[in-house]
Scaffold this motif. Structure first.
Motif, mmCIF file in Angstrom:
data_model
loop_
_atom_site.group_PDB
_atom_site.id
_atom_site.type_symbol
_atom_site.label_atom_id
_atom_site.label_comp_id
_atom_site.label_asym_id
_atom_site.label_seq_id
_atom_site.Cartn_x
_atom_site.Cartn_y
_atom_site.Cartn_z
ATOM 1 N N ASP A 47 -11.823 -29.250 -17.657
ATOM 2 C CA ASP A 47 -11.267 -28.766 -18.919
ATOM 3 C C ASP A 47 -11.845 -29.626 -20.046
ATOM 4 O O ASP A 47 -11.783 -30.848 -19.996
ATOM 5 C CB ASP A 47 -9.735 -28.908 -18.852
ATOM 6 C CG ASP A 47 -9.040 -28.378 -20.093
ATOM 7 O OD1 ASP A 47 -9.735 -27.864 -20.988
ATOM 8 O OD2 ASP A 47 -7.803 -28.495 -20.158
ATOM 9 N N CYS A 48 -12.459 -28.977 -21.025
ATOM 10 C CA CYS A 48 -13.023 -29.739 -22.154
ATOM 11 C C CYS A 48 -11.883 -30.205 -23.057
ATOM 12 O O CYS A 48 -10.951 -29.450 -23.320
ATOM 13 C CB CYS A 48 -13.971 -28.869 -22.970
ATOM 14 S SG CYS A 48 -15.332 -28.215 -22.008
ATOM 15 N N ASP B 87 -13.442 -23.013 -22.219
ATOM 16 C CA ASP B 87 -13.582 -24.453 -21.983
ATOM 17 C C ASP B 87 -13.010 -24.922 -20.650
ATOM 18 O O ASP B 87 -12.776 -26.099 -20.452
ATOM 19 C CB ASP B 87 -12.961 -25.247 -23.143
ATOM 20 C CG ASP B 87 -11.441 -25.168 -23.145
ATOM 21 O OD1 ASP B 87 -10.903 -24.155 -22.704
ATOM 22 O OD2 ASP B 87 -10.804 -26.135 -23.590
ATOM 23 N N LYS C 195 -5.989 -36.218 -18.402
ATOM 24 C CA LYS C 195 -6.170 -36.533 -19.824
ATOM 25 C C LYS C 195 -5.499 -37.850 -20.204
ATOM 26 O O LYS C 195 -5.921 -38.514 -21.140
ATOM 27 C CB LYS C 195 -5.609 -35.403 -20.690
ATOM 28 C CG LYS C 195 -6.485 -34.172 -20.604
ATOM 29 C CD LYS C 195 -6.409 -33.282 -21.813
ATOM 30 C CE LYS C 195 -7.512 -32.259 -21.739
ATOM 31 N NZ LYS C 195 -7.101 -30.913 -21.471
HETATM 32 MG MG LIG Z 1 -9.291 -27.598 -23.213
#
Ligand SMILES: [Mg+2]
Length: 413
Positions: free
Chosen positions: A6-7, A101, A150
């Motif tokens: 996931d960007c 993304d 993240k």
């Molecule tokens: Mg994203």
């Protein structure tokens, strides 16, 4: 195991790629017509600016913080997305692109965290977009893992032991596929956390949440229901749409023709890109929601035999339909075109009464080539006013990667 790449803050990251001076500074991207916030850097998130909020509501906060704003630049985002996906694909083989993304992929069960961190580093080094990778036994859990990633150096392997620890504190609303309505329903039943959701008896789950609720429970228990590759099927979509609101309402037929012309050009290009032709096309114009004008919404459908993806053919029909639904003195707010019942381009039953006409195929091929090379809208149909339907996008960055004239210049000292 299933991985999800996931960007991070994707649109913002694309803008920063060409504006490194904006790293670690507040940046946000606006929707078409510069109406709402559609992407936020971490710094903007920390200011408490929510996703999707109308820009005017947060303008003051953002100005005070010295935030840099951009209009959406989808030409740039699509190209950068393609680069990220291509790089990932070259590393892991088959990928299941889930959104612009995000992509799922399979990994050997014994993959270590170091190996995933190295994969992440290679993507970042090659494209320059920060990404997170979450790994788990199912797609639903991989999504949870990517959220944890993240907060944890961009990588997380969500083992079943780690998941058992977490599920008491993870809220149902954060689970992939659990919408707002389901969350409300669950809360009414006293179910707040994933641990409680997993404990729900199957008959109850089936009764209130159907087969989707049951599948989500399985996925949360580590039993894979959604295979990698399933997303690819969603991609073979059955319709293509282009629609947009005007900055201001208009009663002018020429404005509408220009907008419809723009949308037809958009869908025709996409049809040719996907090598398909359309059997049906709908043209629609919607009035402003204020007043009684909503009754004047108009749409019309055309059926093509044989199916077509030729801009001129689609355009002449669309304009004809527009003239039948247009009403004088109605303030129109939005226009759009949808093509559906898509068939492979080479599929043609041929018609007995096929018209003998100029071969417009060559014009389309040439137009696509020129627009590809010199930028979107370089060659357009005469009916489209310059920037007629593009709406307001005053803060759009350049097409750095797809337009010769926009290639950035770098000075080395
Ligand atoms: Mg994203």
């Amino acid at each position: 195991m299933i991985g999800l790449m996931d960007c991070n803050n994707f649109f913002v990251s694309c803008e920063r790629l060409f504006r490194p001076d904006l790293l670690r500074k507040p940046v946000a991207v606006l929707s078409s017509n510069d109406g709402c916030i559609v992407a936020r850097s971490q710094e903007v998130k920390d200011l408490g600016v929510p996703m999707g909020v109308p820009y005017f509501q947060v303008k003051e906060v953002l100005t005070k913080a010295g935030a840099t704003l951009f209009s959406s630049n989808f030409t740039l985002y699509r190209d950068i997305s393609a680069r990220v996906m291509k790089t990932l694909e070259s590393e892991v083989g088959f990928i299941d692109v889930y959104s612009v993304d995000e992509a799922f992929f399979e990994l050997p069960d014994d993959t270590t965290e170091e190996e995933i961190a190295a994969l992440r580093a290679r993507i970042i080094a090659q494209v320059g977009i920060p990404v997170s990778i979450g790994v788990a036994e199912t797609k639903t859990l991989a999504k949870q893992a990517s959220v944890l990633a993240k907060k944890n150096n961009g990588v997380c392997i969500l083992t079943s032991d780690l998941w058992k620890e977490k599920m008491d504190t993870v809220l149902c609303g954060s689970v992939w596929g659990v919408g707002r309505q389901t969350t409300v329903k669950l809360r009414a039943m006293g179910v707040e956390t994933v641990a409680q959701y997993i404990a729900l008896p199957l008959p109850i789950l089936r009764q209130y949440f159907g087969v989707v609720g049951e599948r989500t429970q399985k996925e949360l228990q580590g039993v894979s229901v959604y295979a990698v590759g399933e997303g690819a099927r969603e991609e073979s979509q059955q319709s293509i749409m282009s629609t947009r609101s005007f900055e201001k309402t208009t009663t002018n037929l020429h404005d509408l023709e220009s907008a419809i012309g723009y949308h037809v050009t958009e869908v025709a290009e996409k049809l040719r890109e996907k090598k398909v032709s359309a059997v049906r096309m709908s043209v629609m114009i919607l009035p402003s929601r204020h007043g009684d004008f909503f009754l004047h919404r108009g749409s019309a459908e055309v059926v093509f035999s044989p199916p077509t993806n030729a801009t001129q053919k689609l355009l002449s029909e669309a304009l004809l339909q527009l003239s039948t639904i247009y009403e004088k003195d109605v303030p129109y707010k939005k226009a759009g075109v949808v093509v559906s019942a898509l068939v492979p381009e080479d599929y043609s039953t041929g018609t007995l009464f096929a018209e003998q006409k100029v071969d417009t195929k060559k014009i389309d091929v040439l137009t696509d080539m020129l627009n590809d090379k010199f930028g979107h809208g370089t060659v357009r149909s005469g009916v489209i006013l310059k920037n007629g339907a593009r709406g307001s996008a005053k803060l759009r960055s350049k097409e750095y990667t797809t337009r010769w004239g926009d290639i950035p210049t770098v000075q080395a000292k």
